[in-house]
Design an enzyme around this catalytic site. Sequence first.
Site, PDB file in Angstrom:
ATOM      1  CG  HIS A  90     -22.510   7.564 -39.968  1.00 42.52           C
ATOM      2  ND1 HIS A  90     -21.495   7.726 -40.238  1.00 42.52           N
ATOM      3  CD2 HIS A  90     -23.559   8.356 -40.833  1.00 42.52           C
ATOM      4  CE1 HIS A  90     -21.936   8.245 -41.379  1.00 42.52           C
ATOM      5  NE2 HIS A  90     -23.529   8.747 -41.986  1.00 42.52           N
ATOM      6  CG  ASP A 146      -7.632  10.094 -63.128  1.00 43.72           C
ATOM      7  OD1 ASP A 146      -7.177  10.465 -60.337  1.00 43.72           O
ATOM      8  OD2 ASP A 146      -7.116  11.083 -63.128  1.00 43.72           O
ATOM      9  CD  GLU A 190     -18.723   7.981 -45.442  1.00 43.37           C
ATOM     10  OE1 GLU A 190     -19.599   8.223 -45.151  1.00 43.37           O
ATOM     11  OE2 GLU A 190     -18.062   8.126 -46.786  1.00 43.37           O
ATOM     12  CE  LYS A 215      -6.471  14.227 -62.348  1.00 47.71           C
ATOM     13  NZ  LYS A 215      -4.905  13.372 -62.797  1.00 47.71           N
TER      14      LYS A 215
END
Length: 857
Positions: free
Chosen positions: A841, A742, A534, A666
């Site tokens: 951006h 993770d 990104e 998660k």
Amino acid sequence: MLLTGMFKHYGDFCTHHPWEVIVSTLTVTLCLASMRVFSGDNQVCGWNIKCHDEDVISSDGIILLITKCLAVFYIYYQFQSLRKAGSKYLLGIAGVFIIFSSFLFSTVVINLLDKELRGLSEAIPFFLFLVDLSKASYLAQYALCSDSSRQVRENIARGIEVLGPMITLDAMVQVLVIGVGTLSGIKQLEVMCCFGCISVMANYFVFMTFFPACLTLFLEMSSAREGEKPSWHLNQIKKALEAEEEKPNPVAQRVKIIMAGGLVLVHLLSRLTASGSMDQSSEVADGFIQRLTPEAPLWKFYLMNSFPLDISQITLLTFIAILSIKYAFFEQDDEGGSQLKREDSSEVDLICASPMPSVKEQIDDGSDKEGENSSAERSPTFRIGEYLDFVDCSVQTEPIENACSILSDIVKEPPSEPRTLEECKRIMKSQEGAAALTDDEIILLVNSKDIPAYNLEASLGDPTRGVGIRRRLLMPLLPMKDALDTLPYTNYDYSLVTGACCENVIGFMPIPVGVAGPLDLDGKKYQVPMATTEGCLVASTNRGCRALSSSGGVRSFILSDGMTRGPVVRLTSAKRASEVKHWLEDVDNYALVKDSFDATSRFARLTKLHINVAGRLLYIRFQAKTGDAMGMNMLSKGTEQALNKLSEFFSDIEILSLSGNFCTDKKPAAINWIEGRGKSVVCEATVPGSIVTTLLKTTVHSLVELNTSKNLIGSAMAGSIGGFNAHAANIVTAIFIACGQDPAQNVGSSNCITLMEPSGPDGKDLYISCTMPSIEVGTVGGGTVLRPQAACLDMLGVRGANKETPGENSSRLAQVVCATVMAGELSLMSALAAGHLVRSHLKHNRSSVNLAPCAPN
């Protein structure tokens, strides 16, 4: 250590002053060559003087001829071995080494020992037998392994440090052992042994002076012509070199030293006892020489007398010519099968790492297209002027500390057609194993279910080759046959991946890694690695780090530490479930469960039980400290043991699942937001109004108002759980990927509430804090074992377990995550308040590269 350090400094001198070393060596050699001129002795047998030697027995001539042929064949064999290394640079370097060594040897024999040219021809075979190209080749390989021209000097110095002590000791022992023959009293044996000693010393002198300096100069000049690209880079032999850095056998070294000491005493005693008779044996009668009168032009006269064409000379020259023609013209095709293979992109299927004796690598590109199965069509690897794209193995998962990952046998040339299935099965079950089969034959066995596709790495004993074959199996099943062409898989150590990080591996995914910092956290500055695709994320976070560091830094605090696992068990009734709940809440009973849990690990320590009941289902949330590991495996093992202990008191308990989603892992969950999971961290900082205005381009009032409207009220309107922030997940995920965490655990780890309020006497400064109750991180286990991820942990100084305070490294990593999140929050909120978000951006997050064409329907 002192000896290796001395050789290291000597190697640095040779590589940093190559011209001085080369000129000095040549000067010494020329001085040796000119000694006869200054001494006035111009009688050299074989040129203009005929010496009356003793009659030569015909059998001696035959033996000498056989010796010369064997010496030539030995050199041929050494060059043939060097050719298999895959680089013509090694051949050229070895040739230079032999030429200069032989020149120095001949100079010493003629000018110091007064030996005639005919005697020199007898000495050359002994020189060829004793010349050792392997050490020169190893030093050359150290240099050729350099990732850039700047590393040439460092690697050559390292090679001298490793090889110097060993070669010095070997040379001493060889000279002393061969020198024993000079004490025999047999004239011919004494002369030959003298030749042997001179040969060893000449080789040693060239290896330690002229050779490393010339090697440094040559490779640096070659690199300069290629625009700093190492055309000579030999990435695939790095691992073979690592073995050389292993300490030599101490027993063998001691034996050599003791032998050398004993031989020195033998020589001293022999020389002292024989000194009285030395003068008598040194007399030379003038009647044994006769001056020759030229009967032809001088050049022809000297040539005929230097190289008489008798039957032995003709035989030797014929033998040399045959071997030269065979080497140059008849070994190209044979060599193709044993050359190190490459893919079309010139990548080498090797796992790098480091040292030496002749270790080779079995390589297969595993991605040849149909019709490209002829190894003879492949050009030899590594030509002068050719540049190989390579991956720096020092940051790959190289074990190789050995890494660094040792080279296996060079691949044999495969048959033109695969063998039958039955024959392949027989070979696979034999001692040769599946590694002796070609890729096409392995695919045949996979298709016949004799080798599981998921087990290729273990079956072949070569993870890289296994991955390559799996790619070939997969490609026909894909909608686009070239789909895997740009997914890399070579130059990576899969030994740490298999059985730990991933299955059915077909490659690895390179992701850009940026750095944000310095981040001033608790008085220490950090450079934070972030892996992301990104645009603008790293730049924005970096601006926030700069603002916080300019404001006096960030203060962080650990609120709690405890990973959780929440199993679900079922009892016969709700009454029984409530009885178990009350039993576990008793202090004495809790101690019994804790003892069972703690006994499963050196680090896992149960700290809390959170229990809920739903009908006859019982949910028990085990919370424990796990040292520097993230701790899910520890919790699972301890929880299972604790439940077994619980079943001893409640026989009707039924364990439905070790994870009942009461952990919660998660998945968004209020329990993690309220109770915490992993590390609970809070960070705070006060940013002066001047920095808000000048660096962040906004105002304190605008930031405070925006934070309330967006992060607090806006998130509440959305019914968010733990999402009272601008983009904490962005920073958490980028750091997680870079540091081997993770990535899926960013769900709970991104729980964050960002608070901003005016500060200072007049309210012109900004107070900002971020509270993150469930950061799930570890610095051991999982993806942290991979070398690129370990390198990022090293950037933060938190890799591995903290031996002094277990858990300190993982806690520090959590604090870095929270502080970096706050930097990202501050920068993004400032951009929003100033209306700069879209502009930034458009500048940093829009690719100018054409999009890839869509896949066909």
